[in-house]
Design a protein around this motif. Sequence first.
Motif, PDB file in Angstrom:
ATOM      1  N   VAL A  20     -38.728 -27.400 -14.670  1.00 25.03           N
ATOM      2  CA  VAL A  20     -39.221 -26.263 -15.444  1.00 25.03           C
ATOM      3  C   VAL A  20     -38.103 -25.238 -15.579  1.00 25.03           C
ATOM      4  O   VAL A  20     -37.340 -24.997 -14.647  1.00 25.03           O
ATOM      5  N   PHE A  21     -37.999 -24.637 -16.764  1.00 28.96           N
ATOM      6  CA  PHE A  21     -37.085 -23.527 -16.986  1.00 28.96           C
ATOM      7  C   PHE A  21     -37.856 -22.256 -16.658  1.00 28.96           C
ATOM      8  O   PHE A  21     -38.896 -21.998 -17.241  1.00 28.96           O
ATOM      9  N   TYR A  22     -37.344 -21.472 -15.704  1.00 27.46           N
ATOM     10  CA  TYR A  22     -38.026 -20.254 -15.284  1.00 27.46           C
ATOM     11  C   TYR A  22     -37.303 -19.024 -15.819  1.00 27.46           C
ATOM     12  O   TYR A  22     -36.074 -18.970 -15.820  1.00 27.46           O
ATOM     13  N   ALA A  23     -38.050 -18.056 -16.246  1.00 27.02           N
ATOM     14  CA  ALA A  23     -37.528 -16.746 -16.615  1.00 27.02           C
ATOM     15  C   ALA A  23     -38.108 -15.767 -15.608  1.00 27.02           C
ATOM     16  O   ALA A  23     -39.311 -15.795 -15.328  1.00 27.02           O
ATOM     17  N   ALA A  24     -37.249 -14.942 -15.036  1.00 26.19           N
ATOM     18  CA  ALA A  24     -37.735 -14.052 -13.985  1.00 26.19           C
ATOM     19  C   ALA A  24     -36.802 -12.873 -13.810  1.00 26.19           C
ATOM     20  O   ALA A  24     -35.616 -12.942 -14.135  1.00 26.19           O
ATOM     21  N   SER A  25     -37.346 -11.811 -13.265  1.00 28.16           N
ATOM     22  CA  SER A  25     -36.500 -10.724 -12.798  1.00 28.16           C
ATOM     23  C   SER A  25     -35.869 -11.191 -11.488  1.00 28.16           C
ATOM     24  O   SER A  25     -36.358 -12.125 -10.853  1.00 28.16           O
ATOM     25  N   VAL A  26     -34.806 -10.555 -11.093  1.00 26.92           N
ATOM     26  CA  VAL A  26     -34.156 -10.930  -9.836  1.00 26.92           C
ATOM     27  C   VAL A  26     -35.126 -10.766  -8.677  1.00 26.92           C
ATOM     28  O   VAL A  26     -35.224 -11.625  -7.801  1.00 26.92           O
ATOM     29  N   SER A  27     -35.877  -9.688  -8.671  1.00 22.80           N
ATOM     30  CA  SER A  27     -36.809  -9.460  -7.557  1.00 22.80           C
ATOM     31  C   SER A  27     -37.899 -10.520  -7.503  1.00 22.80           C
ATOM     32  O   SER A  27     -38.358 -10.875  -6.419  1.00 22.80           O
ATOM     33  N   SER A  28     -38.292 -11.084  -8.641  1.00 23.87           N
ATOM     34  CA  SER A  28     -39.300 -12.147  -8.648  1.00 23.87           C
ATOM     35  C   SER A  28     -38.747 -13.454  -8.111  1.00 23.87           C
ATOM     36  O   SER A  28     -39.491 -14.304  -7.644  1.00 23.87           O
ATOM     37  N   PHE A  29     -37.430 -13.627  -8.188  1.00 22.80           N
ATOM     38  CA  PHE A  29     -36.805 -14.885  -7.763  1.00 22.80           C
ATOM     39  C   PHE A  29     -36.255 -14.807  -6.343  1.00 22.80           C
ATOM     40  O   PHE A  29     -35.776 -15.787  -5.801  1.00 22.80           O
ATOM     41  N   LYS A  30     -36.341 -13.652  -5.722  1.00 25.07           N
ATOM     42  CA  LYS A  30     -35.815 -13.467  -4.370  1.00 25.07           C
ATOM     43  C   LYS A  30     -36.504 -14.434  -3.408  1.00 25.07           C
ATOM     44  O   LYS A  30     -37.717 -14.569  -3.405  1.00 25.07           O
ATOM     45  N   GLY A  31     -35.699 -15.125  -2.617  1.00 23.10           N
ATOM     46  CA  GLY A  31     -36.232 -16.092  -1.658  1.00 23.10           C
ATOM     47  C   GLY A  31     -36.378 -17.489  -2.221  1.00 23.10           C
ATOM     48  O   GLY A  31     -36.664 -18.421  -1.491  1.00 23.10           O
ATOM     49  N   LEU A  32     -36.184 -17.665  -3.511  1.00 24.95           N
ATOM     50  CA  LEU A  32     -36.265 -18.977  -4.142  1.00 24.95           C
ATOM     51  C   LEU A  32     -34.866 -19.451  -4.492  1.00 24.95           C
ATOM     52  O   LEU A  32     -33.908 -18.679  -4.461  1.00 24.95           O
ATOM     53  N   GLU A  33     -34.718 -20.749  -4.816  1.00 29.18           N
ATOM     54  CA  GLU A  33     -33.446 -21.315  -5.231  1.00 29.18           C
ATOM     55  C   GLU A  33     -33.639 -22.154  -6.467  1.00 29.18           C
ATOM     56  O   GLU A  33     -34.739 -22.607  -6.761  1.00 29.18           O
ATOM     57  N   SER A  34     -32.544 -22.405  -7.178  1.00 30.82           N
ATOM     58  CA  SER A  34     -32.549 -23.286  -8.331  1.00 30.82           C
ATOM     59  C   SER A  34     -31.178 -23.939  -8.426  1.00 30.82           C
ATOM     60  O   SER A  34     -30.192 -23.388  -7.927  1.00 30.82           O
ATOM     61  N   TYR A  51     -27.598  -2.454  -8.897  1.00 34.57           N
ATOM     62  CA  TYR A  51     -27.197  -3.578  -9.743  1.00 34.57           C
ATOM     63  C   TYR A  51     -26.305  -4.555  -8.990  1.00 34.57           C
ATOM     64  O   TYR A  51     -26.419  -5.760  -9.150  1.00 34.57           O
ATOM     65  N   ARG A  52     -25.404  -4.053  -8.165  1.00 29.39           N
ATOM     66  CA  ARG A  52     -24.538  -4.957  -7.391  1.00 29.39           C
ATOM     67  C   ARG A  52     -25.357  -5.784  -6.409  1.00 29.39           C
ATOM     68  O   ARG A  52     -25.133  -6.978  -6.251  1.00 29.39           O
ATOM     69  N   ALA A  53     -26.318  -5.154  -5.746  1.00 30.82           N
ATOM     70  CA  ALA A  53     -27.175  -5.888  -4.810  1.00 30.82           C
ATOM     71  C   ALA A  53     -28.024  -6.922  -5.557  1.00 30.82           C
ATOM     72  O   ALA A  53     -28.181  -8.056  -5.090  1.00 30.82           O
ATOM     73  N   SER A  54     -28.550  -6.547  -6.716  1.00 33.67           N
ATOM     74  CA  SER A  54     -29.354  -7.483  -7.509  1.00 33.67           C
ATOM     75  C   SER A  54     -28.511  -8.655  -8.003  1.00 33.67           C
ATOM     76  O   SER A  54     -28.970  -9.795  -7.998  1.00 33.67           O
ATOM     77  N   LEU A  55     -27.291  -8.380  -8.425  1.00 37.57           N
ATOM     78  CA  LEU A  55     -26.401  -9.453  -8.874  1.00 37.57           C
ATOM     79  C   LEU A  55     -26.091 -10.406  -7.730  1.00 37.57           C
ATOM     80  O   LEU A  55     -26.090 -11.626  -7.903  1.00 37.57           O
ATOM     81  N   TYR A  56     -25.865  -9.873  -6.539  1.00 43.57           N
ATOM     82  CA  TYR A  56     -25.634 -10.715  -5.364  1.00 43.57           C
ATOM     83  C   TYR A  56     -26.830 -11.619  -5.098  1.00 43.57           C
ATOM     84  O   TYR A  56     -26.679 -12.827  -4.902  1.00 43.57           O
ATOM     85  N   VAL A  57     -28.027 -11.049  -5.106  1.00 44.97           N
ATOM     86  CA  VAL A  57     -29.237 -11.848  -4.887  1.00 44.97           C
ATOM     87  C   VAL A  57     -29.353 -12.934  -5.957  1.00 44.97           C
ATOM     88  O   VAL A  57     -29.605 -14.098  -5.657  1.00 44.97           O
ATOM     89  N   ALA A  58     -29.130 -12.561  -7.208  1.00 43.21           N
ATOM     90  CA  ALA A  58     -29.253 -13.521  -8.315  1.00 43.21           C
ATOM     91  C   ALA A  58     -28.263 -14.672  -8.152  1.00 43.21           C
ATOM     92  O   ALA A  58     -28.636 -15.846  -8.283  1.00 43.21           O
ATOM     93  N   LEU A  59     -27.015 -14.362  -7.871  1.00 42.28           N
ATOM     94  CA  LEU A  59     -25.998 -15.412  -7.789  1.00 42.28           C
ATOM     95  C   LEU A  59     -26.165 -16.305  -6.570  1.00 42.28           C
ATOM     96  O   LEU A  59     -25.794 -17.485  -6.606  1.00 42.28           O
ATOM     97  N   THR A  60     -26.746 -15.786  -5.510  1.00 36.71           N
ATOM     98  CA  THR A  60     -26.933 -16.615  -4.317  1.00 36.71           C
ATOM     99  C   THR A  60     -28.192 -17.476  -4.395  1.00 36.71           C
ATOM    100  O   THR A  60     -28.482 -18.218  -3.463  1.00 36.71           O
TER     101      THR A  60
END
Length: 85
Positions: A20-34, A51-60
């Motif tokens: 599935v292709f997921y669309a999400a805010s960074v906070s909605s995807f926190k704790g998940l992986e893809s 923004y820097r913290a959110s980018l870190y969460v998103a990229l990890t």
Amino acid sequence: GSGIRIQILDGSQSQVDQDVFYAASVSSFKGLESEIVIVGDLPDPPLGIWYRASLYVALTRARTAAYVLAPPAMLKSRLAAFDKD
């Protein structure tokens, strides 16, 4: 039918389906992986702490690859930082 399913994540999911292709805010995807994460909607630099913290969460969240769709000013800012070294 065949094709890619698209689902909006609302933060209530504890795992994601790799088909599935997921669309999400960074906070909605926190704790998940893809396998692949695509990050967009970044502001022009400089990025604030949030923004820097959110980018870190998103990229990890990415296991294989991460792509960032960023404004040209961000690329210029990052390249300038490398030139200082």
